[in-house]
Design a protein around this motif. Structure first.
Motif, mmCIF file in Angstrom:
data_model
loop_
_atom_site.group_PDB
_atom_site.id
_atom_site.type_symbol
_atom_site.label_atom_id
_atom_site.label_comp_id
_atom_site.label_asym_id
_atom_site.label_seq_id
_atom_site.Cartn_x
_atom_site.Cartn_y
_atom_site.Cartn_z
ATOM 1 N N ASP A 150 -46.233 20.763 -25.723
ATOM 2 C CA ASP A 150 -46.575 19.460 -26.308
ATOM 3 C C ASP A 150 -48.055 19.255 -26.675
ATOM 4 O O ASP A 150 -48.315 18.687 -27.261
ATOM 5 N N PHE A 151 -48.888 19.756 -25.585
ATOM 6 C CA PHE A 151 -50.238 19.545 -25.889
ATOM 7 C C PHE A 151 -50.654 20.224 -27.195
ATOM 8 O O PHE A 151 -51.599 19.754 -28.123
ATOM 9 N N VAL A 152 -50.260 21.516 -27.343
ATOM 10 C CA VAL A 152 -50.493 22.386 -28.632
ATOM 11 C C VAL A 152 -49.981 21.566 -29.755
ATOM 12 O O VAL A 152 -50.648 21.388 -30.879
ATOM 13 N N ASP A 153 -48.867 20.891 -29.689
ATOM 14 C CA ASP A 153 -48.148 20.265 -30.926
ATOM 15 C C ASP A 153 -49.043 19.040 -31.238
ATOM 16 O O ASP A 153 -49.370 18.858 -32.412
ATOM 17 N N PHE A 154 -49.676 18.345 -30.173
ATOM 18 C CA PHE A 154 -50.537 16.947 -30.333
ATOM 19 C C PHE A 154 -51.831 17.601 -31.006
ATOM 20 O O PHE A 154 -52.266 16.843 -32.126
ATOM 21 N N THR A 197 -50.474 8.965 -24.448
ATOM 22 C CA THR A 197 -49.038 8.840 -24.821
ATOM 23 C C THR A 197 -48.215 9.418 -24.011
ATOM 24 O O THR A 197 -46.841 9.760 -24.033
ATOM 25 N N HIS A 198 -48.563 10.046 -22.970
ATOM 26 C CA HIS A 198 -48.068 11.101 -21.949
ATOM 27 C C HIS A 198 -48.727 10.378 -20.553
ATOM 28 O O HIS A 198 -49.384 11.168 -19.849
ATOM 29 N N PRO A 199 -48.564 9.189 -19.962
ATOM 30 C CA PRO A 199 -49.033 8.761 -18.928
ATOM 31 C C PRO A 199 -48.674 9.544 -17.592
ATOM 32 O O PRO A 199 -49.415 9.374 -16.635
ATOM 33 N N GLU A 200 -47.672 10.412 -17.822
ATOM 34 C CA GLU A 200 -47.395 11.023 -16.509
ATOM 35 C C GLU A 200 -48.007 12.328 -16.169
ATOM 36 O O GLU A 200 -47.890 13.029 -15.310
ATOM 37 N N VAL A 201 -48.915 12.915 -17.122
ATOM 38 C CA VAL A 201 -49.558 13.883 -17.287
ATOM 39 C C VAL A 201 -51.113 13.954 -17.161
ATOM 40 O O VAL A 201 -51.720 13.164 -17.772
ATOM 41 N N ASP A 202 -51.657 14.760 -16.409
ATOM 42 C CA ASP A 202 -52.988 15.114 -16.035
ATOM 43 C C ASP A 202 -53.546 16.122 -17.132
ATOM 44 O O ASP A 202 -52.791 17.197 -17.137
ATOM 45 N N VAL A 203 -54.484 15.856 -17.945
ATOM 46 C CA VAL A 203 -55.285 17.155 -18.646
ATOM 47 C C VAL A 203 -56.281 17.576 -17.939
ATOM 48 O O VAL A 203 -57.404 16.853 -18.031
#
Length: 244
Positions: free
Chosen positions: A222-226, A50-56
Protein backbone atom coordinates in the motif's frame (compact mmCIF):
# COMPACT_ATOMS: atom_id res chain seq x y z
CA UNK A 1 4.55 10.66 11.90
CA UNK A 2 2.63 9.11 14.77
CA UNK A 3 5.57 6.78 15.39
CA UNK A 4 8.82 8.58 16.08
CA UNK A 5 10.60 8.91 12.75
CA UNK A 6 14.13 7.66 12.72
CA UNK A 7 16.56 10.30 11.46
CA UNK A 8 19.58 9.88 9.26
CA UNK A 9 21.42 6.91 10.71
CA UNK A 10 25.17 6.75 10.89
CA UNK A 11 27.76 4.48 12.40
CA UNK A 12 26.85 2.07 15.16
CA UNK A 13 23.49 3.75 15.80
CA UNK A 14 22.23 2.56 12.42
CA UNK A 15 23.07 -1.02 13.30
CA UNK A 16 20.98 -0.85 16.47
CA UNK A 17 17.90 0.57 14.75
CA UNK A 18 17.68 -1.52 11.62
CA UNK A 19 16.01 -4.45 13.34
CA UNK A 20 12.94 -2.38 14.20
CA UNK A 21 10.83 -3.88 11.42
CA UNK A 22 7.10 -4.22 11.43
CA UNK A 23 5.54 -7.29 13.06
CA UNK A 24 1.97 -6.68 11.88
CA UNK A 25 0.02 -4.57 9.43
CA UNK A 26 -0.27 -1.60 11.79
CA UNK A 27 3.33 -0.52 11.17
CA UNK A 28 5.37 -0.02 8.00
CA UNK A 29 9.15 0.30 8.33
CA UNK A 30 10.63 2.17 5.38
CA UNK A 31 14.33 2.29 4.57
CA UNK A 32 15.01 5.25 2.26
CA UNK A 33 18.01 7.01 0.77
CA UNK A 34 19.13 10.03 2.77
CA UNK A 35 18.31 12.39 -0.11
CA UNK A 36 14.64 11.42 0.28
CA UNK A 37 14.40 12.60 3.89
CA UNK A 38 12.07 15.60 3.62
CA UNK A 39 9.98 14.14 0.80
CA UNK A 40 9.42 10.84 2.61
CA UNK A 41 8.59 12.55 5.87
CA UNK A 42 5.74 14.30 4.06
CA UNK A 43 4.79 11.13 2.18
CA UNK A 44 4.61 9.22 5.46
CA UNK A 45 2.45 11.91 7.07
CA UNK A 46 0.03 11.89 4.16
CA UNK A 47 -0.08 8.10 4.05
CA UNK A 48 -0.87 7.99 7.77
CA UNK A 49 -3.60 10.58 7.27
CA UNK A 50 -5.36 8.26 4.82
CA UNK A 51 -4.48 5.11 6.80
CA UNK A 52 -5.01 6.21 10.42
CA UNK A 53 -4.52 2.69 11.72
CA UNK A 54 -0.93 2.56 10.38
CA UNK A 55 2.35 3.94 11.76
CA UNK A 56 5.15 4.62 9.25
CA UNK A 57 8.66 4.32 10.68
CA UNK A 58 11.35 5.95 8.54
CA UNK A 59 15.03 5.03 8.53
CA UNK A 60 17.33 7.20 6.39
CA UNK A 61 20.95 6.52 5.44
CA UNK A 62 23.11 6.04 2.36
CA UNK A 63 21.50 3.59 -0.06
CA UNK A 64 24.50 1.24 0.00
CA UNK A 65 24.38 1.00 3.80
CA UNK A 66 20.66 0.33 3.83
CA UNK A 67 20.99 -2.31 1.11
CA UNK A 68 23.72 -4.06 3.08
CA UNK A 69 21.53 -4.07 6.18
CA UNK A 70 18.56 -5.50 4.30
CA UNK A 71 20.57 -8.22 2.57
CA UNK A 72 22.05 -9.12 5.97
CA UNK A 73 18.54 -9.75 7.26
CA UNK A 74 17.44 -6.45 8.81
CA UNK A 75 13.67 -6.27 9.09
CA UNK A 76 12.25 -3.66 6.74
CA UNK A 77 9.01 -3.48 4.81
CA UNK A 78 9.95 -1.05 2.02
CA UNK A 79 13.24 0.02 0.44
CA UNK A 80 13.68 3.19 -1.64
CA UNK A 81 17.13 3.53 -3.21
CA UNK A 82 18.88 6.45 -4.90
CA UNK A 83 19.86 4.28 -7.87
CA UNK A 84 18.92 1.05 -9.61
CA UNK A 85 22.33 -0.59 -9.12
CA UNK A 86 21.93 -0.60 -5.34
CA UNK A 87 18.35 -1.81 -5.57
CA UNK A 88 19.54 -4.64 -7.83
CA UNK A 89 21.73 -5.95 -5.01
CA UNK A 90 18.67 -6.34 -2.82
CA UNK A 91 16.69 -7.93 -5.65
CA UNK A 92 19.47 -10.42 -6.44
CA UNK A 93 19.68 -11.33 -2.75
CA UNK A 94 16.02 -12.36 -2.92
CA UNK A 95 14.98 -9.69 -0.43
CA UNK A 96 12.22 -7.94 -2.40
CA UNK A 97 8.60 -9.04 -2.42
CA UNK A 98 7.79 -7.49 -5.81
CA UNK A 99 9.50 -5.85 -8.77
CA UNK A 100 11.01 -2.41 -8.07
CA UNK A 101 9.38 0.61 -9.67
CA UNK A 102 11.15 3.86 -10.58
CA UNK A 103 9.23 6.61 -8.79
CA UNK A 104 11.55 9.65 -8.99
CA UNK A 105 14.64 11.09 -10.67
CA UNK A 106 17.31 13.47 -9.43
CA UNK A 107 20.33 15.24 -10.91
CA UNK A 108 23.83 15.82 -9.64
CA UNK A 109 24.64 19.36 -8.54
CA UNK A 110 27.62 21.30 -7.21
CA UNK A 111 26.99 22.76 -3.75
CA UNK A 112 29.00 25.53 -2.12
CA UNK A 113 28.55 27.32 1.22
CA UNK A 114 26.29 30.36 1.17
CA UNK A 115 27.94 33.30 -0.61
CA UNK A 116 30.49 30.89 -2.15
CA UNK A 117 33.54 32.15 -0.16
CA UNK A 118 36.03 30.13 -2.28
CA UNK A 119 34.54 31.60 -5.49
CA UNK A 120 33.95 28.19 -7.07
CA UNK A 121 32.67 28.66 -10.61
CA UNK A 122 32.42 25.12 -11.97
CA UNK A 123 33.60 21.53 -11.93
CA UNK A 124 37.10 22.41 -13.18
CA UNK A 125 37.75 24.34 -9.97
CA UNK A 126 37.53 21.09 -8.00
CA UNK A 127 40.99 20.14 -9.28
CA UNK A 128 42.47 23.04 -7.26
CA UNK A 129 44.33 21.40 -4.37
CA UNK A 130 43.76 24.45 -2.19
CA UNK A 131 40.04 23.74 -2.10
CA UNK A 132 38.43 21.32 0.34
CA UNK A 133 36.18 19.07 -1.74
CA UNK A 134 33.59 16.64 -0.36
CA UNK A 135 31.99 13.80 -2.29
CA UNK A 136 30.11 10.61 -1.51
CA UNK A 137 32.07 7.38 -1.31
CA UNK A 138 32.13 5.56 -4.67
CA UNK A 139 29.89 2.73 -3.44
CA UNK A 140 27.15 5.27 -2.63
CA UNK A 141 24.88 6.25 -5.57
CA UNK A 142 25.81 9.95 -5.37
CA UNK A 143 29.48 8.97 -5.35
CA UNK A 144 29.13 6.73 -8.40
CA UNK A 145 27.30 9.52 -10.23
CA UNK A 146 29.95 12.06 -9.22
CA UNK A 147 32.66 9.78 -10.63
CA UNK A 148 30.75 9.52 -13.90
CA UNK A 149 30.35 13.30 -14.16
CA UNK A 150 34.04 13.96 -13.44
CA UNK A 151 35.18 11.24 -15.83
CA UNK A 152 32.97 12.67 -18.55
CA UNK A 153 34.54 16.08 -17.98
CA UNK A 154 38.06 14.58 -18.05
CA UNK A 155 38.80 15.86 -14.55
CA UNK A 156 40.92 14.16 -11.90
CA UNK A 157 39.67 15.36 -8.53
CA UNK A 158 41.38 14.30 -5.30
CA UNK A 159 38.51 14.70 -2.85
CA UNK A 160 39.40 15.57 0.73
CA UNK A 161 36.56 13.54 2.20
CA UNK A 162 34.33 10.70 1.01
CA UNK A 163 31.09 10.44 2.96
CA UNK A 164 28.68 7.54 3.43
CA UNK A 165 25.62 9.59 2.44
CA UNK A 166 24.80 12.63 0.36
CA UNK A 167 23.45 14.45 3.42
CA UNK A 168 26.83 14.08 5.11
CA UNK A 169 28.38 15.86 2.11
CA UNK A 170 25.73 18.57 2.29
CA UNK A 171 26.40 19.06 6.00
CA UNK A 172 30.14 19.51 5.40
CA UNK A 173 29.39 22.21 2.82
CA UNK A 174 26.69 23.93 4.89
CA UNK A 175 29.03 24.15 7.90
CA UNK A 176 31.83 25.57 5.79
CA UNK A 177 33.99 22.50 6.40
CA UNK A 178 34.18 21.98 2.65
CA UNK A 179 34.47 24.59 -0.11
CA UNK A 180 32.38 22.50 -2.48
CA UNK A 181 30.59 19.18 -2.66
CA UNK A 182 28.79 17.09 -5.23
CA UNK A 183 25.26 16.34 -4.08
CA UNK A 184 21.80 16.12 -5.63
CA UNK A 185 19.80 19.15 -6.68
CA UNK A 186 17.12 18.31 -4.13
CA UNK A 187 19.72 18.38 -1.34
CA UNK A 188 20.67 21.93 -2.24
CA UNK A 189 17.00 22.87 -2.07
CA UNK A 190 16.76 21.20 1.34
CA UNK A 191 19.84 23.11 2.51
CA UNK A 192 17.98 26.42 2.25
CA UNK A 193 20.06 29.56 2.66
CA UNK A 194 23.01 27.64 4.11
CA UNK A 195 24.19 26.51 0.66
CA UNK A 196 24.15 27.67 -2.94
CA UNK A 197 24.33 25.87 -6.27
CA UNK A 198 27.00 26.37 -8.92
CA UNK A 199 25.65 25.46 -12.33
CA UNK A 200 26.99 22.37 -14.06
CA UNK A 201 25.35 23.43 -17.30
CA UNK A 202 22.85 21.29 -19.20
CA UNK A 203 23.99 18.09 -17.50
CA UNK A 204 22.31 14.82 -18.41
CA UNK A 205 23.67 13.13 -15.31
CA UNK A 206 20.59 11.95 -13.52
CA UNK A 207 19.76 9.00 -11.33
CA UNK A 208 16.59 6.93 -11.11
CA UNK A 209 15.11 6.17 -7.69
CA UNK A 210 13.42 2.74 -7.44
CA UNK A 211 11.17 1.53 -4.63
CA UNK A 212 10.07 -1.99 -3.73
CA UNK A 213 8.32 -3.81 -0.91
CA UNK A 214 10.81 -5.88 1.06
CA UNK A 215 8.25 -7.77 3.12
CA UNK A 216 4.96 -9.31 1.99
CA UNK A 217 3.12 -7.30 4.62
CA UNK A 218 0.05 -5.80 2.90
CA UNK A 219 0.72 -2.27 4.12
CA UNK A 220 4.15 -2.33 2.48
CA UNK A 221 2.51 -2.72 -0.93
CA UNK A 222 0.00 0.00 0.00
CA UNK A 223 2.81 2.42 0.84
CA UNK A 224 4.62 1.66 -2.43
CA UNK A 225 1.36 2.24 -4.32
CA UNK A 226 0.94 5.59 -2.57
CA UNK A 227 4.48 6.74 -3.35
CA UNK A 228 4.20 5.74 -7.01
CA UNK A 229 0.69 7.13 -7.41
CA UNK A 230 -0.50 10.67 -8.29
CA UNK A 231 -0.52 11.97 -4.71
CA UNK A 232 3.01 10.70 -4.13
CA UNK A 233 4.23 12.23 -7.37
CA UNK A 234 2.82 15.63 -6.39
CA UNK A 235 4.72 15.53 -3.08
CA UNK A 236 7.95 14.43 -4.74
CA UNK A 237 7.76 17.22 -7.31
CA UNK A 238 7.23 19.78 -4.55
CA UNK A 239 10.52 18.62 -3.08
CA UNK A 240 12.33 19.09 -6.40
CA UNK A 241 12.31 15.53 -7.75
CA UNK A 242 11.37 14.67 -11.29
CA UNK A 243 8.74 11.95 -11.63
CA UNK A 244 8.24 9.42 -14.44
Amino acid sequence: MKGAALGVLTGVLAGFCVACGAEDDTMVTVYAAASLSEAFEELAQQFEATHPEVDVRLSFAGSARLAAQITAGARADVFASADTVTMDRVVHAGRTADHPLVFARNRLALAVPAHNPADVSGLADLTDDSLVVAVCAPEVPCGALAEAVLDDAGLAVDADTEETSVRAVLTKVALGEADAGLVYATDIAAGGNRVAEVSLGPSGFRTDYPIAPVSDQSRAADFVDFVTGPAGADILRRHGFETP
